[in-house]
Design a protein around this motif. Structure first.
Motif, PDB file in Angstrom:
ATOM      1  N   GLY B 124       0.831  -1.212   0.000  1.00 32.71           N
ATOM      2  CA  GLY B 124       0.000   0.000   0.000  1.00 32.71           C
ATOM      3  C   GLY B 124       0.854   1.245   0.000  1.00 32.71           C
ATOM      4  O   GLY B 124       1.955   1.260  -0.554  1.00 32.71           O
ATOM      5  N   SER B 125       0.337   2.289   0.617  1.00 32.88           N
ATOM      6  CA  SER B 125       1.065   3.553   0.622  1.00 32.88           C
ATOM      7  C   SER B 125       1.063   4.158   2.019  1.00 32.88           C
ATOM      8  O   SER B 125       0.129   3.964   2.793  1.00 32.88           O
ATOM      9  CB  SER B 125       0.430   4.532  -0.362  1.00 32.88           C
ATOM     10  N   VAL B 139       7.304   9.762   1.653  1.00 31.33           N
ATOM     11  CA  VAL B 139       6.158   9.021   1.128  1.00 31.33           C
ATOM     12  C   VAL B 139       6.653   7.750   0.445  1.00 31.33           C
ATOM     13  O   VAL B 139       7.583   7.801  -0.369  1.00 31.33           O
ATOM     14  CB  VAL B 139       5.355   9.888   0.132  1.00 31.33           C
ATOM     15  N   SER B 141       5.200   4.304  -1.608  1.00 32.96           N
ATOM     16  CA  SER B 141       4.030   3.691  -2.238  1.00 32.96           C
ATOM     17  C   SER B 141       4.471   2.503  -3.062  1.00 32.96           C
ATOM     18  O   SER B 141       5.447   2.599  -3.810  1.00 32.96           O
ATOM     19  CB  SER B 141       3.348   4.722  -3.135  1.00 32.96           C
ATOM     20  N   ASP B 142       3.771   1.407  -2.905  1.00 35.96           N
ATOM     21  CA  ASP B 142       4.112   0.185  -3.638  1.00 35.96           C
ATOM     22  C   ASP B 142       5.606  -0.121  -3.542  1.00 35.96           C
ATOM     23  O   ASP B 142       6.235  -0.488  -4.537  1.00 35.96           O
ATOM     24  CB  ASP B 142       3.693   0.297  -5.110  1.00 35.96           C
ATOM     25  N   TRP B 146       9.203   7.999  -2.671  1.00 37.29           N
ATOM     26  CA  TRP B 146       8.987   9.132  -3.571  1.00 37.29           C
ATOM     27  C   TRP B 146      10.083  10.152  -3.305  1.00 37.29           C
ATOM     28  O   TRP B 146      10.116  10.776  -2.253  1.00 37.29           O
ATOM     29  CB  TRP B 146       7.615   9.738  -3.302  1.00 37.29           C
ATOM     30  N   LEU B 229      -0.864  15.605   3.334  1.00 34.02           N
ATOM     31  CA  LEU B 229      -0.341  14.341   2.809  1.00 34.02           C
ATOM     32  C   LEU B 229      -1.449  13.473   2.223  1.00 34.02           C
ATOM     33  O   LEU B 229      -1.269  12.835   1.182  1.00 34.02           O
ATOM     34  CB  LEU B 229       0.421  13.584   3.910  1.00 34.02           C
ATOM     35  N   VAL B 230      -2.609  13.469   2.856  1.00 32.50           N
ATOM     36  CA  VAL B 230      -3.700  12.641   2.351  1.00 32.50           C
ATOM     37  C   VAL B 230      -4.352  13.285   1.127  1.00 32.50           C
ATOM     38  O   VAL B 230      -4.689  12.607   0.162  1.00 32.50           O
ATOM     39  CB  VAL B 230      -4.735  12.354   3.457  1.00 32.50           C
ATOM     40  N   THR B 232      -2.957  15.358  -1.010  1.00 31.27           N
ATOM     41  CA  THR B 232      -2.051  15.475  -2.148  1.00 31.27           C
ATOM     42  C   THR B 232      -1.611  14.092  -2.631  1.00 31.27           C
ATOM     43  O   THR B 232      -1.843  13.725  -3.775  1.00 31.27           O
ATOM     44  CB  THR B 232      -0.832  16.337  -1.791  1.00 31.27           C
ATOM     45  N   ALA B 233      -0.994  13.324  -1.730  1.00 31.09           N
ATOM     46  CA  ALA B 233      -0.453  12.021  -2.135  1.00 31.09           C
ATOM     47  C   ALA B 233      -1.448  10.886  -1.906  1.00 31.09           C
ATOM     48  O   ALA B 233      -1.249   9.787  -2.416  1.00 31.09           O
ATOM     49  CB  ALA B 233       0.842  11.739  -1.382  1.00 31.09           C
ATOM     50  N   ASP B 234      -2.514  11.160  -1.143  1.00 31.97           N
ATOM     51  CA  ASP B 234      -3.535  10.153  -0.857  1.00 31.97           C
ATOM     52  C   ASP B 234      -2.922   8.861  -0.336  1.00 31.97           C
ATOM     53  O   ASP B 234      -3.215   7.771  -0.831  1.00 31.97           O
ATOM     54  CB  ASP B 234      -4.378   9.862  -2.114  1.00 31.97           C
ATOM     55  N   VAL B 235      -2.057   8.991   0.650  1.00 34.46           N
ATOM     56  CA  VAL B 235      -1.503   7.798   1.283  1.00 34.46           C
ATOM     57  C   VAL B 235      -2.567   7.158   2.174  1.00 34.46           C
ATOM     58  O   VAL B 235      -3.424   7.842   2.727  1.00 34.46           O
ATOM     59  CB  VAL B 235      -0.256   8.137   2.128  1.00 34.46           C
ATOM     60  N   ASP B 236      -2.477   5.855   2.297  1.00 31.34           N
ATOM     61  CA  ASP B 236      -3.402   5.124   3.164  1.00 31.34           C
ATOM     62  C   ASP B 236      -3.223   5.529   4.622  1.00 31.34           C
ATOM     63  O   ASP B 236      -4.197   5.746   5.333  1.00 31.34           O
ATOM     64  CB  ASP B 236      -3.086   3.622   3.053  1.00 31.34           C
ATOM     65  N   ARG B 277      -6.480   6.915  10.157  1.00 35.85           N
ATOM     66  CA  ARG B 277      -5.331   6.690   9.271  1.00 35.85           C
ATOM     67  C   ARG B 277      -4.010   7.192   9.857  1.00 35.85           C
ATOM     68  O   ARG B 277      -2.975   7.077   9.219  1.00 35.85           O
ATOM     69  CB  ARG B 277      -5.606   7.356   7.911  1.00 35.85           C
ATOM     70  N   ALA B 306      11.827   5.763  -6.588  1.00 31.08           N
ATOM     71  CA  ALA B 306      11.216   6.552  -7.656  1.00 31.08           C
ATOM     72  C   ALA B 306      11.670   8.001  -7.555  1.00 31.08           C
ATOM     73  O   ALA B 306      11.879   8.518  -6.471  1.00 31.08           O
ATOM     74  CB  ALA B 306       9.699   6.471  -7.546  1.00 31.08           C
TER      75      ALA B 306
END
Lengths: 308, 308
Positions: B124-125, B139, B141-142, B146, B229-230, B232-236, B277, B306
């Motif tokens: 997840g992220s 951040v 993700s997967d 970042w 953070l949520v 913009t990057a929509d992290v879990d 979260r 990345a």
């Protein structure tokens, strides 16, 4: 050949894209209201590419559709496209059997981000900041669209940047969208006229105090969104698009002045060179339709579209 | 076997990690000041893993070092590690020949983000939000960190959320860090005591008005960073770590109340379930050293990390 459509609240932009990524045909037509009319618009746009733009519509391999609503990743199931009168619509089921090719949809801002990135050279990282009725962004890096975990990636419009700012329709105070959203500004301006944001700019030029306040709030909101995108995602470039950018150089001058003021106050902000990193999507750019075409043609949507 | 070090301003945390990702040895020691002493600390930490933690230091394959400074991606060249008295230091050149294995460094917050992600299950992220002297986030993700285009990814501390807020050391007003950075709060509190943030919490509990203001500003700043953070990057998940989180449940209660208040005001914020979260990195977590070990061992740093 791939087809891409940007189904907007009033107009639909459709492009045909060859294997090399070049747009070989383009048409625009009015968008219908409601699920059946939207379905009809999609089919009419594909037909018009054949009839009016000379595209060989028997050679279509895929159709991608950008639409102002929520889309389940990798599908064409759209929900809450309120500006189109669509509560729920599976475009693959609705138009796929007629067209006989795979159909995929994507949120229109994300599609525009993907297309703007391709038009910009297709490398590095970019945020596309859509300044329309509302404000939202799409982030593309190394050819991948940042989708996020739960569908709120790029929702920078609802970040509050001033606890004493105007009330946002979301219920918070001082959201970026409450300052800079076309809808919020038009509502606060609340005078007759078909181009309220342009009227605000004109009235501000003529010395109207309230118009000046609204206009400076717009620049402040856009500059705040640019800072959020660079300080969070650290994108190389922020490309501005959407209806409000019809103001072109007048808008850019205001936003540039706002960014220059914060660079003046802060060596850290100055080191970011934000003014040089903001660009305007050219008027009439086919970015959204092109992005939809590319997303529709992606062999592995889960590979192309990072899930954040 | 991979070694990971978190070289902090006062202490260095070192872990040995086996091929399965399990920590098989851990030591902590004081960090030296200046390039030579920092180099000495790194070498001493590796030796201590052998001498004190029983790790077979002849079986080391790689060393990764998290450090509070800027690091050129994929290298061990550190600049501006001001808290360590280091202006510039190539750790690969300094310790590589002695250790005889590849050495790579990473900014400490990014290393902690990578380690926290691994400890959290590695899917997840997630954003790791470091609440220390300053405020910054990483951040993941997967499984990818970042990094961003120019080294400012996650610098959410310098997003202004109140034009009438306190002056930040960066020159702007109302930055998240000006409200919630441990350094900024200690400076504004400006009373003797070795644990100024704890003192502020205690004084607020005793009814001190200024302490209450500082304490509520801390919660406000942290909540703002979580929203950024949520949105913009929509992290879990947003994981809080860093020195200020030593306040544990007292801090979390304040942040939770702040997030609950915005959820109360806004259906949109409520739909994000932010309170659920946000998590706290457990006290004494080896996240940063583990993350450094994983980054140091990555075969293709450009693939793993990345570039935003």
């Amino acid at each position: 050949m791939k087809i891409g459509l940007d189904v907007g609240g009033t107009k639909t932009d459709a492009v045909a894209v060859d294997a090399g990524g070049t747009i070989i045909g383009r048409v625009r037509l009015a968008t219908g209201w409601g699920p059946e009319a939207v379905t009809g618009t999609v089919l009419a746009a594909v037909r018009a590419l054949g009839a009016d733009a000379g595209v060989d519509v028997t050679a279509i391999d895929s159709v991608g559709i950008g639409i102002p609503g929520q889309v389940e990743p990798g599908t064409a199931r759209v929900v809450h496209a309120v500006n189109l009168g669509v509560d729920e619509l599976d475009l693959a089921a609705a138009v796929g059997p007629v067209l006989g090719v795979p159909v995929r949809a994507e949120n229109d801002v994300k599609a525009a981000a993907f297309g703007a990135y391709a038009l910009h050279g297709g490398s590095g990282s970019m945020a596309y900041l859509n300044l329309g009725t509302g404000i939202a962004a799409g982030v593309v890096s190394d050819g991948k669209l940042w989708r996020g975990a739960r569908g709120t990636a790029g929702e920078v419009g609802h970040i509050s940047v001033d606890p004493g700012g105007p009330l946002c329709r979301c219920g918070q105070r001082g959201c970026i969208e409450a300052f800079a959203g076309g809808g919020a500004i038009a509502e606060r301006w609340n005078r007759p006229g078909s181009l309220p944001i342009r009227d605000v700019f004109d009235a501000a030029d003529e010395g109207d105090g309230f118009a000046r306040e609204l206009r400076s709030g717009l620049a402040r909101g856009v500059a705040a969104a640019v800072r959020v995108l660079v300080l969070t995602a650290d994108v190389d470039t922020v490309v501005l698009g959407g209806g409000v950018t019809a103001l072109g150089a007048r808008l850019m001058a205001d936003v540039g002045a706002e960014l220059a003021a914060s660079a003046e106050a802060s060596p850290f902000m100055r080191s970011l060179h934000l003014e040089e990193r903001v660009e305007l999507l050219p008027a009439g750019s086919p970015a959204a339709a092109l992005g939809a075409a590319l997303i529709g043609a992606a062999r592995d949507p889960e590979g192309v579209l990072a899930h954040g």
